[in-house]
Design an enzyme around this catalytic site. Structure first.
Site, mmCIF file in Angstrom:
data_model
loop_
_atom_site.group_PDB
_atom_site.id
_atom_site.type_symbol
_atom_site.label_atom_id
_atom_site.label_comp_id
_atom_site.label_asym_id
_atom_site.label_seq_id
_atom_site.Cartn_x
_atom_site.Cartn_y
_atom_site.Cartn_z
ATOM 1 N N ASP A 110 -81.607 20.920 26.385
ATOM 2 C CA ASP A 110 -83.043 21.095 26.588
ATOM 3 C C ASP A 110 -83.244 21.175 28.097
ATOM 4 O O ASP A 110 -83.188 20.155 28.786
ATOM 5 C CB ASP A 110 -83.814 19.924 25.988
ATOM 6 C CG ASP A 110 -85.318 20.064 26.164
ATOM 7 O OD1 ASP A 110 -85.826 21.199 26.106
ATOM 8 O OD2 ASP A 110 -85.979 19.029 26.385
ATOM 9 N N GLU A 114 -82.228 25.817 24.571
ATOM 10 C CA GLU A 114 -83.572 26.152 24.098
ATOM 11 C C GLU A 114 -84.249 27.114 25.065
ATOM 12 O O GLU A 114 -84.228 26.921 26.277
ATOM 13 C CB GLU A 114 -84.419 24.884 23.958
ATOM 14 C CG GLU A 114 -85.790 25.166 23.392
ATOM 15 C CD GLU A 114 -86.622 23.918 23.165
ATOM 16 O OE1 GLU A 114 -87.791 24.082 22.794
ATOM 17 O OE2 GLU A 114 -86.111 22.795 23.360
ATOM 18 N N ASP A 169 -86.334 14.603 25.470
ATOM 19 C CA ASP A 169 -85.434 15.677 25.898
ATOM 20 C C ASP A 169 -84.080 15.572 25.189
ATOM 21 O O ASP A 169 -83.451 16.578 24.877
ATOM 22 C CB ASP A 169 -85.212 15.603 27.422
ATOM 23 C CG ASP A 169 -86.509 15.477 28.174
ATOM 24 O OD1 ASP A 169 -87.024 16.494 28.654
ATOM 25 O OD2 ASP A 169 -87.009 14.340 28.264
#
Length: 161
Positions: free
Chosen positions: A10, A70, A143
């Site tokens: 992330d 992501e 996260d």
């Protein structure tokens, strides 16, 4: 079928979540996960270097077969986006240097893969991460849970990319 390890990431500048998930047949389990933090009193270059060094250690440690990063979505805050995209570039460079294929799921693809709906709430995704990986609790900070969700999604999408 051989085990497959996916390192989910992330991306961010202040915090980069990471999570390595191994798939053995239909079984998923978390190998390692956490969060890399950088701080405003560090220079921008120092922050990027910390992200690079710590993610390189994770790659050496978990030896992933694929990386799932992501995709980012920003509304109006282009200043924040610029810094985060530069951090994301460092992450992409690491994957390229280590000759790792990259999967880039969008946030709605991650929600769809874990919850069955593309507009699931963040808490729903976190709950499904906990359930899929049989964790005692939802990983913190967010996260970290997001990185594990990206890894699970990367494993699901690996043959469709």
């Amino acid at each position: 079928m051989a085990d497959i390890v996916c390192l989910g990431i992330d991306p961010g500048l202040a915090r980069v979540g990471y999570g390595a998930v191994v798939q053995s047949g239909f079984r998923l389990r978390a190998l390692n996960y956490g969060c890399i933090e950088t701080f405003p009193d560090m220079s921008f270059n120092e922050r990027l270097l910390r992200i690079y060094d710590e993610l390189q250690e994770q790659i050496k440690s978990c030896k992933p077969d694929i990386v799932s990063i992501e995709r980012l979505f920003f509304g109006r805050n282009t200043t924040t986006a610029e810094y985060v995209y530069q951090a994301r570039g460092v992450i992409m460079l690491l994957a390229a240097q280590n000759k790792l294929p990259v999967i880039e799921p969008k946030p709605n693809q991650i929600k769809l893969a874990l919850c069955g709906i593309g507009d699931a709430e963040k808490t729903q995704v976190q709950g499904m991460v906990q359930r899929f990986l049989a964790l005692d609790e939802v990983p913190k900070p967010d996260d970290t849970a997001d990185a594990l969700a990206a890894a699970v999604t990367g494993l699901a999408l690996q043959f469709s990319s």
